[in-house]
Design an enzyme around this catalytic site. Structure first.
Site, PDB file in Angstrom:
ATOM      1  N   GLY A  46       0.789  -1.243   0.000  1.00 44.80           N
ATOM      2  CA  GLY A  46       0.000   0.000   0.000  1.00 44.80           C
ATOM      3  C   GLY A  46       0.809   1.274   0.000  1.00 44.80           C
ATOM      4  N   ASP A 107      -5.068   1.859  10.386  1.00 47.96           N
ATOM      5  CA  ASP A 107      -6.484   1.483  10.486  1.00 47.96           C
ATOM      6  C   ASP A 107      -6.707   0.830  11.860  1.00 47.96           C
ATOM      7  OD1 ASP A 107      -9.079   1.148   9.154  1.00 47.96           O
ATOM      8  OD2 ASP A 107      -8.595  -0.974   9.059  1.00 47.96           O
ATOM      9  N   PHE A 156     -14.173   3.101   3.402  1.00 47.59           N
ATOM     10  CA  PHE A 156     -13.100   2.399   2.721  1.00 47.59           C
ATOM     11  C   PHE A 156     -12.505   3.320   1.659  1.00 47.59           C
ATOM     12  CE2 PHE A 156     -10.820  -0.832   0.364  1.00 47.59           C
ATOM     13  CZ  PHE A 156     -10.268  -1.529   1.428  1.00 47.59           C
ATOM     14  N   ASP A 163      -5.749  -0.245  -2.146  1.00 48.80           N
ATOM     15  CA  ASP A 163      -6.521  -1.073  -3.067  1.00 48.80           C
ATOM     16  C   ASP A 163      -7.809  -1.589  -2.457  1.00 48.80           C
ATOM     17  OD1 ASP A 163      -5.155  -2.922  -1.250  1.00 48.80           O
ATOM     18  OD2 ASP A 163      -5.914  -4.494  -2.576  1.00 48.80           O
ATOM     19  N   ARG A 169      -5.137   0.857  -7.009  1.00 50.50           N
ATOM     20  CA  ARG A 169      -3.900   1.395  -6.438  1.00 50.50           C
ATOM     21  C   ARG A 169      -3.301   2.485  -7.320  1.00 50.50           C
ATOM     22  NH1 ARG A 169      -2.156  -2.032  -2.228  1.00 50.50           N
ATOM     23  NH2 ARG A 169      -2.473  -4.252  -2.568  1.00 50.50           N
TER      24      ARG A 169
END
Ligand code: IMP
Ligand code: MG
Length: 185
Positions: A46, A107, A156, A163, A169
């Site tokens: 990420g 997160d 989200f 992604d 991405r």
């Protein structure tokens, strides 16, 4: 797996806004980095786009870098598995060096707690953490990053390296993803 044709993206931050924020973060990091030598450790996958922008800007502002990556077990779909495994270790040694750990999003906090402990065990001279996004509403394990690009709502997020099942991405901006009009948490 929801029907992909029901996915909608809503813009969150533009490419120009991301670029400006990276510049501001780098100014803070440079100000705080004594010795001007840094090992920058990105969490794959990420962080790849943020890392690319971050390290080029750090270079422009005069820091000498070692760039390396680690990879941990990842998220499935929009649900966290709760388990973190090391898939790829560092090449570089971080003992007695200034280290900056970089991730795309903080997160639940599980990944960064795991990665931070892993690096701390190797005796760095200093260890700081930079995340481009922070979603504090989802935290399961307490974790505070030293540098945060944007605090984001409990939705989200995709784009700029983030992604959904391997997709999006490549978007140069950030967007929220929802299914048939329903925001996902
Ligand atoms: P953690 O839950 O803090 O351990 O984060 C684990 C990883 O989940 C992050 O590094 C991201 O790759 C991924 N992740 C968490 N939230 C999102 C999101 O909103 N969009 C895309 N990926 C996410
Ligand atoms: Mg990640």
């Amino acid at each position: 797996m929801p029907d992909p044709s029901r996915i909608t993206l809503a813009p969150l931050h533009t490419e120009a806004a991301l670029r400006q924020r990276v510049g501001e973060l780098v100014a803070e990091i440079v100000r705080d980095t004594a010795g001007r030598d840094l090992v920058v450790v990105g969490l794959l996958s990420g962080s790849f786009m943020f890392m690319a922008d971050l390290v080029r800007e750090l270079h422009r502002r005069g820091l000498a870098l070692v760039v390396d990556f680690i990879s941990t077990s990842s998220y499935r779909g929009t649900e966290s598995t709760g388990e973190v495994l090391l898939l790829r270790d560092l090449r570089a040694s971080v003992a007695n060096r200034q280290v900056l750990l970089v991730d795309d999003i903080l997160d639940t906090g599980r990944t960064l707690n795991f990665a931070h402990a892993l690096l701390q065990d190797r005796g760095p001279a200093g260890l700081r953490t930079c995340v481009f996004l922070d979603k504090p509403a989802r935290r399961v394990e307490p974790f505070r990053a030293d540098y945060v690009g944007f605090t984001v709502p409990d939705q989200f997020i995709v784009g700029y390296g983030l992604d959904y099942d391997g997709r999006y991405r490549e978007l140069p901006y950030l967007a929220t993803l929802s299914f048939a009009g329903q925001p996902t948490a």
